[in-house]
Structures are given as structure tokens and as C-alpha cells.
Design a protein around this motif. Structure first.
Motif, PDB file in Angstrom:
ATOM      1  N   LEU A   1       4.096 -13.249  -0.874  1.00 15.43           N
ATOM      2  CA  LEU A   1       4.784 -12.212  -1.643  1.00 15.43           C
ATOM      3  C   LEU A   1       3.875 -11.557  -2.678  1.00 15.43           C
ATOM      4  O   LEU A   1       3.927 -10.337  -2.870  1.00 15.43           O
ATOM      5  N   ILE A   2       3.035 -12.333  -3.335  1.00 18.33           N
ATOM      6  CA  ILE A   2       2.185 -11.761  -4.375  1.00 18.33           C
ATOM      7  C   ILE A   2       1.167 -10.804  -3.784  1.00 18.33           C
ATOM      8  O   ILE A   2       0.710  -9.859  -4.463  1.00 18.33           O
ATOM      9  N   SER A   3       0.811 -10.977  -2.510  1.00 21.00           N
ATOM     10  CA  SER A   3      -0.155 -10.073  -1.888  1.00 21.00           C
ATOM     11  C   SER A   3       0.386  -8.650  -1.806  1.00 21.00           C
ATOM     12  O   SER A   3      -0.378  -7.677  -1.859  1.00 21.00           O
ATOM     13  N   GLY A   4       1.690  -8.502  -1.705  1.00 20.88           N
ATOM     14  CA  GLY A   4       2.288  -7.173  -1.684  1.00 20.88           C
ATOM     15  C   GLY A   4       2.068  -6.442  -2.998  1.00 20.88           C
ATOM     16  O   GLY A   4       1.758  -5.242  -3.015  1.00 20.88           O
ATOM     17  N   PHE A   5       2.205  -7.160  -4.110  1.00 24.88           N
ATOM     18  CA  PHE A   5       2.016  -6.516  -5.414  1.00 24.88           C
ATOM     19  C   PHE A   5       0.542  -6.275  -5.707  1.00 24.88           C
ATOM     20  O   PHE A   5       0.195  -5.308  -6.396  1.00 24.88           O
ATOM     21  N   LEU A   6      -0.329  -7.105  -5.192  1.00 26.80           N
ATOM     22  CA  LEU A   6      -1.760  -6.827  -5.319  1.00 26.80           C
ATOM     23  C   LEU A   6      -2.105  -5.534  -4.579  1.00 26.80           C
ATOM     24  O   LEU A   6      -2.899  -4.719  -5.063  1.00 26.80           O
ATOM     25  N   ALA A   7      -1.478  -5.327  -3.421  1.00 22.91           N
ATOM     26  CA  ALA A   7      -1.699  -4.092  -2.671  1.00 22.91           C
ATOM     27  C   ALA A   7      -1.147  -2.888  -3.420  1.00 22.91           C
ATOM     28  O   ALA A   7      -1.762  -1.810  -3.431  1.00 22.91           O
ATOM     29  N   ILE A   8       0.024  -3.049  -4.053  1.00 25.00           N
ATOM     30  CA  ILE A   8       0.578  -1.957  -4.866  1.00 25.00           C
ATOM     31  C   ILE A   8      -0.417  -1.570  -5.948  1.00 25.00           C
ATOM     32  O   ILE A   8      -0.706  -0.382  -6.165  1.00 25.00           O
ATOM     33  N   PHE A   9      -0.964  -2.573  -6.632  1.00 15.12           N
ATOM     34  CA  PHE A   9      -1.926  -2.306  -7.705  1.00 15.12           C
ATOM     35  C   PHE A   9      -3.149  -1.556  -7.176  1.00 15.12           C
ATOM     36  O   PHE A   9      -3.550  -0.532  -7.744  1.00 15.12           O
ATOM     37  N   VAL A  10      -3.733  -2.039  -6.109  1.00 21.74           N
ATOM     38  CA  VAL A  10      -4.969  -1.447  -5.585  1.00 21.74           C
ATOM     39  C   VAL A  10      -4.743   0.001  -5.163  1.00 21.74           C
ATOM     40  O   VAL A  10      -5.518   0.908  -5.538  1.00 21.74           O
ATOM     41  N   PHE A  11      -3.689   0.264  -4.414  1.00 19.99           N
ATOM     42  CA  PHE A  11      -3.485   1.615  -3.898  1.00 19.99           C
ATOM     43  C   PHE A  11      -2.958   2.567  -4.967  1.00 19.99           C
ATOM     44  O   PHE A  11      -3.271   3.764  -4.933  1.00 19.99           O
ATOM     45  N   ALA A  12      -2.184   2.056  -5.923  1.00 15.83           N
ATOM     46  CA  ALA A  12      -1.783   2.908  -7.052  1.00 15.83           C
ATOM     47  C   ALA A  12      -2.997   3.243  -7.917  1.00 15.83           C
ATOM     48  O   ALA A  12      -3.129   4.375  -8.409  1.00 15.83           O
ATOM     49  N   LEU A  13      -3.892   2.279  -8.093  1.00 11.92           N
ATOM     50  CA  LEU A  13      -5.126   2.512  -8.849  1.00 11.92           C
ATOM     51  C   LEU A  13      -5.965   3.604  -8.172  1.00 11.92           C
ATOM     52  O   LEU A  13      -6.440   4.541  -8.831  1.00 11.92           O
ATOM     53  N   ILE A  14      -6.133   3.500  -6.860  1.00  7.43           N
ATOM     54  CA  ILE A  14      -6.891   4.516  -6.121  1.00  7.43           C
ATOM     55  C   ILE A  14      -6.241   5.887  -6.269  1.00  7.43           C
ATOM     56  O   ILE A  14      -6.913   6.894  -6.528  1.00  7.43           O
TER      57      ILE A  14
ATOM     58  N   MET B   1       8.077  -9.578  -7.000  1.00  8.71           N
ATOM     59  CA  MET B   1       6.986 -10.131  -7.797  1.00  8.71           C
ATOM     60  C   MET B   1       7.350 -11.476  -8.396  1.00  8.71           C
ATOM     61  O   MET B   1       6.511 -12.375  -8.496  1.00  8.71           O
ATOM     62  N   VAL B   2       8.600 -11.633  -8.810  1.00  9.48           N
ATOM     63  CA  VAL B   2       9.043 -12.929  -9.323  1.00  9.48           C
ATOM     64  C   VAL B   2       8.857 -14.001  -8.256  1.00  9.48           C
ATOM     65  O   VAL B   2       8.315 -15.084  -8.511  1.00  9.48           O
ATOM     66  N   GLY B   3       9.330 -13.697  -7.040  1.00 13.53           N
ATOM     67  CA  GLY B   3       9.168 -14.634  -5.937  1.00 13.53           C
ATOM     68  C   GLY B   3       7.714 -14.923  -5.636  1.00 13.53           C
ATOM     69  O   GLY B   3       7.346 -16.053  -5.286  1.00 13.53           O
ATOM     70  N   GLY B   4       6.862 -13.895  -5.791  1.00 14.54           N
ATOM     71  CA  GLY B   4       5.438 -14.083  -5.518  1.00 14.54           C
ATOM     72  C   GLY B   4       4.799 -15.081  -6.461  1.00 14.54           C
ATOM     73  O   GLY B   4       4.100 -16.010  -6.035  1.00 14.54           O
ATOM     74  N   ILE B   5       5.033 -14.905  -7.770  1.00 12.57           N
ATOM     75  CA  ILE B   5       4.452 -15.827  -8.748  1.00 12.57           C
ATOM     76  C   ILE B   5       5.107 -17.205  -8.641  1.00 12.57           C
ATOM     77  O   ILE B   5       4.435 -18.232  -8.712  1.00 12.57           O
TER      78      ILE B   5
ATOM     79  N   ALA C   1       0.828  -1.205   0.000  1.00 12.97           N
ATOM     80  CA  ALA C   1       0.000   0.000   0.000  1.00 12.97           C
ATOM     81  C   ALA C   1       0.864   1.258   0.000  1.00 12.97           C
ATOM     82  O   ALA C   1       0.616   2.210  -0.758  1.00 12.97           O
ATOM     83  N   ILE C   2       1.904   1.258   0.822  1.00 21.16           N
ATOM     84  CA  ILE C   2       2.801   2.423   0.899  1.00 21.16           C
ATOM     85  C   ILE C   2       3.538   2.619  -0.416  1.00 21.16           C
ATOM     86  O   ILE C   2       3.663   3.748  -0.909  1.00 21.16           O
ATOM     87  N   VAL C   3       4.021   1.524  -1.010  1.00 18.21           N
ATOM     88  CA  VAL C   3       4.733   1.625  -2.291  1.00 18.21           C
ATOM     89  C   VAL C   3       3.799   2.166  -3.372  1.00 18.21           C
ATOM     90  O   VAL C   3       4.189   3.036  -4.174  1.00 18.21           O
ATOM     91  N   GLY C   4       2.552   1.687  -3.401  1.00 17.11           N
ATOM     92  CA  GLY C   4       1.588   2.173  -4.382  1.00 17.11           C
ATOM     93  C   GLY C   4       1.316   3.654  -4.227  1.00 17.11           C
ATOM     94  O   GLY C   4       1.284   4.412  -5.211  1.00 17.11           O
ATOM     95  N   ILE C   5       1.144   4.090  -2.986  1.00 21.24           N
ATOM     96  CA  ILE C   5       0.875   5.513  -2.723  1.00 21.24           C
ATOM     97  C   ILE C   5       2.081   6.374  -3.093  1.00 21.24           C
ATOM     98  O   ILE C   5       1.952   7.413  -3.756  1.00 21.24           O
TER      99      ILE C   5
END
Length: 360
Positions: free
Chosen positions: A226-239, A211-215, A12-16
């Protein structure tokens, strides 16, 4: 920080922060892009002369120094290396060229999608396919062999180089190159960029964000940490993009992107495959290098040289699409990475090769 809540907060922080960096001056959908930023640094120190992508990106410096500082504080810094360094260097070149055919690293791929760039979908599919191929070779015994403990000073060198580069940047060193137009000319203020990098570097080091490690972990272990971190990046960057009006849904007229779907796909196949063999995405390699991992530092140097090669030889894509030389290079590099994968896989290289390896 090892629980899932920690990595979701990190994402979330990275996305913001990524959206805020765009607000402060970075190109749209490029709050962070390890491949693009290392490419800019390569231009900034004169390794290539593409005039629109030359700048010393403080975000990269901050990522490395943030990982160094927090690993020292928590006594996790460890100088080590010696695991097939030249193979890692070559794989770093391969990953960078693949990313520049796509025009973005795995992190920017997610940020592009969060900005409405549907071309990123083909990149994500290609990235996942590349990771799946890499996992196949991991299951066949692929290994770049063990690393070894090194003197601490060996681990200090990468942070020292980054600190020195930052000193040159803020001192206005006349031998550096800076773009006057194009993506390289678009950047947040130096200190804001550095602080953003430091924050993300600390958080990525604590959570092992990759992300590589996540997939890879989803394929091998059905582990979604690990993939949950990138899902959070996507959601908060989208917002954030929706709030600031940066969201632009579609394929055409996307910032620093092209609509050549086949090459978006194949470029990220290369990046995903190579990153699995290396043990992490470009962001993760940069963080590991900050922690004292000399093998990751060598990989980052491969990225730097790969960026220079890509622009000096016309391999990198432009907004018009992949170049003819870039297309040819993708097929050549796919063949090279296949050879590397086979020759370093125990069950594929043959018993004779195994015998030689075990006797050394």
C-alpha cells in the motif's frame, strides 16, 4: 490489480491527475484533499459560514460514485454496517479536526511535500507517530466489533446522496453557498473535477489505496504494497510540479499551509491515530462508503460535522498558524481518543468488560 505494479500505476495516475487539477484551477498542492474538499462541501451546504471555503467539490462525489460503479460491476458491492457507528462518528470528527489543524488530509500531505512544502515533513512524522500509537492499541486487542449484512438499499443511500448533491451543483441551486475568494473559489471545471474523481475512485477501489493502511502494514507486517502507491503519488506529483513550475521548496509562503511545526505534528498525530482505529484514511473511508459500507458512510458524516465544528468554533488553522481554540481542542481530542482506545481494547478494558461483551 492486486500486485504491486497495479498500485504503483494507480499512484502515478493519481499524482498526475492531482497536478492537472491544479493546472485547471484547483489551489496549488490541492489537486486532491479529502479533508479540505469535505470542509468546502460543509460550507457549500451551509453547515459553516467561513466565506473562503465554500464549494461543492465534484472530486469527492466522483470518488464515491467511481467506487460504487466499479464495485457493482465486479460484484464487490456489499451493504453492511453496525460496527460501533456512533464511536466511528466521533472518531470521524476527531480525524477531521486534526487534519484541519494541519490543513490537509494524508493525501494532501504527500501532495504538499511533492510541491516543495517542507512543513509536510512534520505532518508526516506526526501522522506516522499517530499510526504507531494506534497500532499499539490494535496489538492490545482494539476493536469496534463486527459489522452485519444490511439490505442493499442501505448501501445505495450514500451514492444516491452524492448524486443528488451533484445534481444540485449543476442545476445552480440557489440555496448553496460558493466562495468568491480564497481556496473555495479556486476549482477546476465541474465536469473535469467529476471525471478526475471517478477515475481515482475506480483505481482506489481496485487497489485499496490507503496511506494509513500502508504505514500500518509496514509496522505490523513489513508489507510495502500500500505504501508504494503513495510513493508513486509523490514521485509523479513532484515531476508534474517541476514541469508546470509549481514546485516551491521551503517552509514559508506555501499555499494553504502554515509554519507552526508543533501543531502540524500534533494535528496529524490525531489524524493518524484516529484513522488507524477507523481502519483507513479519509480517502479509504470515502471509497468504502461507495462500496456500501455504512460504517464508513457514518465516518464520512463525522468528517462533515467535524469540518463544520472546526470552522464554526474557530478550531481550524489558517495560513497564520493554529488558533488558540484549535490548540486546546487538540489536547481535549487526544484525551478523548485515548479513552476510546483503552475502553475498546480487550487487554486494557479488563476481564469484567470482556465478560459483558461476550455475553451480549
Amino acid at each position: 490489480m492486486k500486485e504491486k505494479r497495479g498500485i504503483i500505476i494507480t499512484g502515478a495516475i493519481v499524482g498526475i491527475i492531482s497536478v492537472l487539477l491544479v493546472k485547471f484551477g484547483n489551489p496549488k498542492n490541492m489537486g486532491f484533499c479529502i479533508a479540505c474538499f469535505i470542509r468546502d462541501i460543509a460550507g457549500g451546504i451551509g453547515l459553516h459560514r467561513a466565506p473562503i471555503v465554500q464549494y461543492i467539490r465534484p472530486e469527492v462525489i466522483g470518488l464515491a460514485l467511481g467506487a460504487f460503479i466499479i464495485s457493482m460491476k465486479n460484484r464487490e458491492f456489499q451493504a453492511k454496517g453496525g460496527s460501533s457507528p456512533f464511536t466511528r462518528f466521533i472518531l470521524g470528527i476527531v480525524v477531521m479536526i486534526g487534519a484541519l489543524v494541519f490543513l490537509g488530509c494524508p493525501l494532501r500531505m504527500v501532495l504538499r511535500l511533492a510541491g516543495g512544502d517542507l512543513n509536510a515533513i512534520l505532518g508526516i512524522v506526526g501522522f506516522a507517530v499517530g499510526i504507531y500509537i494506534g497500532v499499539f492499541f490494535l496489538n492490545k486487542g482494539f476493536s469496534l466489533k463486527r459489522n452485519y449484512t444490511l439490505p442493499d438499499f442501505e448501501g445505495y443511500l450514500f451514492p444516491i446522496v452524492n448524486l443528488g448533491l451533484f445534481v444540485l451543483l449543476i442545476s445552480g441551486f440557489s440555496m448553496l453557498f460558493f466562495s468568491e475568494e480564497g481556496p473555495g473559489s479556486m476549482h477546476a471545471p465541474v465536469w473535469i473535477s467529476l471525471i478526475a474523481g471517478l477515475i481515482v475512485g475506480v483505481l482506489a477501489q481496485r487497489t485499496r489505496l490507503c496511506m494509513v493502511g500502508g504505514i500500518r502494514d509496514m509496522i505490523l507486517f513489513r508489507d510495502g504494497y500500500l505504501i508504494s502507491g503513495f510513493l508513486a503519488i509523490f514521485v509523479f506529483a513532484l515531476i508534474g510540479n517541476l514541469i508546470f513550475g509549481y514546485f516551491n521548496l521551503g517552509f514559508a509562503e506555501q499555499p494553504v499551509a502554515h509554519t507552526d511545526g508543533v501543531w502540524n505534528f500534533l494535528g496529524m498525530v490525531l489524524a493518524g491515530w484516529g484513522s488507524v482505529l477507523l481502519g483507513g484514511c479519509p480517502l479509504r473511508q470515502l471509497i468504502l462508503a461507495g462500496e456500501g459500507n455504512g460504517d464508513s458512510a457514518v465516518t464520512v458524516m463525522g468528517y462533515l460535522v467535524g469540518a463544520a465544528v472546526a470552522h464554526n468554533f474557530g478550531l481550524a488553522s489558517s495560513t497564520a498558524g493554529a488558533s488558540d481554540y484549535g490548540k486546546i481542542s487538540v489536547f481535549i481530542l487526544l484525551a478523548i481518543i485515548l479513552v476510546i482506545s483503552i475502553l475498546n481494547s480487550e487487554t486494557l478494558a479488563g476481564k469484567k468488560a470482556l465478560g459483558k461483551s461476550s455475553s451480549n
